[in-house]
Design a protein around this motif. Sequence first.
Motif, mmCIF file in Angstrom:
data_model
loop_
_atom_site.group_PDB
_atom_site.id
_atom_site.type_symbol
_atom_site.label_atom_id
_atom_site.label_comp_id
_atom_site.label_asym_id
_atom_site.label_seq_id
_atom_site.Cartn_x
_atom_site.Cartn_y
_atom_site.Cartn_z
ATOM 1 N N ASP A 149 0.868 -1.173 0.000
ATOM 2 C CA ASP A 149 0.000 0.000 0.000
ATOM 3 C C ASP A 149 0.906 1.225 0.000
ATOM 4 O O ASP A 149 1.396 1.656 1.045
ATOM 5 C CB ASP A 149 -0.913 0.001 1.221
ATOM 6 N N LEU A 150 1.130 1.794 -1.169
ATOM 7 C CA LEU A 150 2.112 2.864 -1.302
ATOM 8 C C LEU A 150 1.749 4.115 -0.512
ATOM 9 O O LEU A 150 2.601 4.986 -0.309
ATOM 10 C CB LEU A 150 2.317 3.222 -2.779
ATOM 11 N N ARG A 151 0.506 4.205 -0.049
ATOM 12 C CA ARG A 151 0.128 5.361 0.761
ATOM 13 C C ARG A 151 0.912 5.426 2.055
ATOM 14 O O ARG A 151 1.058 6.500 2.649
ATOM 15 C CB ARG A 151 -1.373 5.339 1.034
ATOM 16 N N THR A 152 1.442 4.286 2.518
ATOM 17 C CA THR A 152 2.226 4.294 3.752
ATOM 18 C C THR A 152 3.635 4.849 3.534
ATOM 19 O O THR A 152 4.334 5.144 4.509
ATOM 20 C CB THR A 152 2.361 2.857 4.318
ATOM 21 N N MET A 153 4.054 5.025 2.293
ATOM 22 C CA MET A 153 5.411 5.524 2.027
ATOM 23 C C MET A 153 5.640 6.897 2.653
ATOM 24 O O MET A 153 6.756 7.227 3.065
ATOM 25 C CB MET A 153 5.676 5.581 0.523
ATOM 26 N N ALA A 154 4.592 7.708 2.708
ATOM 27 C CA ALA A 154 4.726 9.032 3.313
ATOM 28 C C ALA A 154 5.046 8.938 4.800
ATOM 29 O O ALA A 154 5.541 9.902 5.393
ATOM 30 C CB ALA A 154 3.451 9.840 3.088
ATOM 31 N N ASN A 155 4.780 7.771 5.399
ATOM 32 C CA ASN A 155 5.051 7.568 6.827
ATOM 33 C C ASN A 155 6.478 7.106 7.095
ATOM 34 O O ASN A 155 7.040 7.420 8.146
ATOM 35 C CB ASN A 155 4.073 6.551 7.422
ATOM 36 N N TRP A 156 7.048 6.339 6.149
ATOM 37 C CA TRP A 156 8.368 5.781 6.439
ATOM 38 C C TRP A 156 9.469 6.193 5.468
ATOM 39 O O TRP A 156 10.655 6.163 5.828
ATOM 40 C CB TRP A 156 8.297 4.242 6.479
ATOM 41 N N HIS A 157 9.132 6.588 4.256
ATOM 42 C CA HIS A 157 10.168 6.926 3.278
ATOM 43 C C HIS A 157 10.649 8.363 3.510
ATOM 44 O O HIS A 157 9.859 9.311 3.446
ATOM 45 C CB HIS A 157 9.609 6.791 1.857
ATOM 46 N N PRO A 158 11.946 8.561 3.761
ATOM 47 C CA PRO A 158 12.447 9.903 4.110
ATOM 48 C C PRO A 158 12.347 10.928 2.983
ATOM 49 O O PRO A 158 12.393 12.130 3.236
ATOM 50 C CB PRO A 158 13.911 9.644 4.489
ATOM 51 N N TYR A 159 12.212 10.472 1.728
ATOM 52 C CA TYR A 159 12.180 11.406 0.612
ATOM 53 C C TYR A 159 10.779 11.585 0.017
ATOM 54 O O TYR A 159 10.604 12.356 -0.924
ATOM 55 C CB TYR A 159 13.137 10.931 -0.488
ATOM 56 N N VAL A 160 9.801 10.898 0.574
ATOM 57 C CA VAL A 160 8.429 10.989 0.060
ATOM 58 C C VAL A 160 7.616 11.958 0.901
ATOM 59 O O VAL A 160 7.499 11.794 2.114
ATOM 60 C CB VAL A 160 7.751 9.603 0.039
ATOM 61 N N GLN A 161 7.061 12.965 0.227
ATOM 62 C CA GLN A 161 6.260 13.971 0.909
ATOM 63 C C GLN A 161 4.796 13.565 1.020
ATOM 64 O O GLN A 161 4.161 13.731 2.058
ATOM 65 C CB GLN A 161 6.355 15.302 0.151
ATOM 66 N N SER A 162 4.258 13.042 -0.071
ATOM 67 C CA SER A 162 2.845 12.671 -0.078
ATOM 68 C C SER A 162 2.594 11.616 -1.141
ATOM 69 O O SER A 162 3.338 11.503 -2.114
ATOM 70 C CB SER A 162 1.959 13.895 -0.336
ATOM 71 N N VAL A 163 1.525 10.844 -0.938
ATOM 72 C CA VAL A 163 1.114 9.812 -1.894
ATOM 73 C C VAL A 163 -0.400 9.895 -2.051
ATOM 74 O O VAL A 163 -1.137 9.952 -1.063
ATOM 75 C CB VAL A 163 1.508 8.398 -1.425
ATOM 76 N N ARG A 164 -0.837 9.898 -3.305
ATOM 77 C CA ARG A 164 -2.274 9.957 -3.566
ATOM 78 C C ARG A 164 -2.686 8.746 -4.399
ATOM 79 O O ARG A 164 -2.075 8.454 -5.426
ATOM 80 C CB ARG A 164 -2.630 11.232 -4.324
ATOM 81 N N LEU A 165 -3.688 8.045 -3.929
ATOM 82 C CA LEU A 165 -4.207 6.898 -4.662
ATOM 83 C C LEU A 165 -5.025 7.385 -5.842
ATOM 84 O O LEU A 165 -5.995 8.135 -5.677
ATOM 85 C CB LEU A 165 -5.061 6.018 -3.756
ATOM 86 N N VAL A 166 -4.619 6.983 -7.044
ATOM 87 C CA VAL A 166 -5.353 7.338 -8.248
ATOM 88 C C VAL A 166 -6.455 6.304 -8.450
ATOM 89 O O VAL A 166 -6.321 5.153 -8.066
ATOM 90 C CB VAL A 166 -4.418 7.379 -9.474
ATOM 91 N N GLU A 167 -7.531 6.721 -9.038
ATOM 92 C CA GLU A 167 -8.664 5.812 -9.260
ATOM 93 C C GLU A 167 -8.203 4.521 -9.935
ATOM 94 O O GLU A 167 -7.534 4.546 -10.967
ATOM 95 C CB GLU A 167 -9.730 6.490 -10.129
ATOM 96 N N THR A 168 -8.538 3.414 -9.332
ATOM 97 C CA THR A 168 -8.104 2.118 -9.822
ATOM 98 C C THR A 168 -8.751 1.807 -11.160
ATOM 99 O O THR A 168 -9.952 1.965 -11.340
ATOM 100 C CB THR A 168 -8.454 1.011 -8.814
ATOM 101 N N GLY A 169 -7.940 1.371 -12.112
ATOM 102 C CA GLY A 169 -8.446 1.007 -13.429
ATOM 103 C C GLY A 169 -8.076 -0.413 -13.779
ATOM 104 O O GLY A 169 -7.510 -1.153 -12.971
ATOM 105 N N SER A 170 -8.378 -0.801 -14.999
ATOM 106 C CA SER A 170 -8.137 -2.172 -15.434
ATOM 107 C C SER A 170 -6.661 -2.481 -15.600
ATOM 108 O O SER A 170 -6.271 -3.632 -15.722
ATOM 109 C CB SER A 170 -8.853 -2.425 -16.767
ATOM 110 N N PHE A 171 -5.808 -1.452 -15.585
ATOM 111 C CA PHE A 171 -4.383 -1.669 -15.773
ATOM 112 C C PHE A 171 -3.616 -1.649 -14.462
ATOM 113 O O PHE A 171 -2.405 -1.547 -14.441
ATOM 114 C CB PHE A 171 -3.802 -0.613 -16.730
ATOM 115 N N GLY A 172 -4.304 -1.731 -13.323
ATOM 116 C CA GLY A 172 -3.629 -1.818 -12.043
ATOM 117 C C GLY A 172 -3.768 -0.546 -11.221
ATOM 118 O O GLY A 172 -3.990 0.542 -11.728
ATOM 119 N N THR A 173 -3.616 -0.733 -9.924
ATOM 120 C CA THR A 173 -3.679 0.396 -9.016
ATOM 121 C C THR A 173 -2.548 1.381 -9.316
ATOM 122 O O THR A 173 -1.420 0.974 -9.538
ATOM 123 C CB THR A 173 -3.581 -0.093 -7.560
ATOM 124 N N GLN A 174 -2.862 2.679 -9.286
ATOM 125 C CA GLN A 174 -1.861 3.697 -9.579
ATOM 126 C C GLN A 174 -1.800 4.711 -8.445
ATOM 127 O O GLN A 174 -2.809 5.008 -7.805
ATOM 128 C CB GLN A 174 -2.167 4.400 -10.902
#
Length: 239
Positions: A105-130
């Motif tokens: 769940d890449l949304r947690t990257m903002a909690n632990w990754h030192p270089y990530v400021q924010s993560v936004r879940l894009v609407e899920t489509g047939s080509f995978g979660t973005q």
Amino acid sequence: TQSTWGGPNTTIVFYKAEISLKGWRSPVIAFLQQDLIQLGRDAMSGLESALNGTTSQDKLISTSSNENLSFAAEIPSRWGAWTVNRRESIVCVGEVEFVFSIVSDLRTMANWHPYVQSVRLVETGSFGTQYDVCTLVRDEERYLRYRVVECTPSCRFVMEGDALESCQLDTIQFVAGPQPGTTSIEWNSELCLKGWRMPLAAFVRKDLEEKGKIALKSLQDYCANIGDKLWCDVPLPKQ
């Protein structure tokens, strides 16, 4: 995909090809682009003619198997000689399911990754979660989009990242760790700079390796600090 304008019993085929010349030949790709495009068009025209002339169903090309949908994840260096390959192995506190739920769940990257400021879940489509990810390095914000291309629960997670200046492929494997209640992670990352920046990969390799080590150390600390307190059933990303 099923045709909506070509009439009954027709199929639209989308064919995407990525080509990279190796070594010193890499910059020459710009001069070959038009020739490669024309060769591709000729090949697809030949395919169309062959299929239109086929009457036996046994001779039609089958696309019912999904075996090759994530083939890019199996290529050791998909961009050739200019690829920056990084492979790190760490052990995190927590059961495999728990650690996998954090990383997948890449949304947690903002909690632990030192270089990530924010993560936004894009609407899920047939080509995978973005996910849209904003990073901050040396006071400079950069944006990239990650797309999940493979998600095998508690085992393997593969994602593609695309930014203005670079593209990357991350393949992450999960197994039970050496001690009870721990998880071993093998993180393989491949990055390629785009356009004229491609040959500069050799000069940024060391910096990327150091940042990768710092990020994974932060992931270890995050897992150790939160423990099972935040464990919950996180919906797995769609492939």
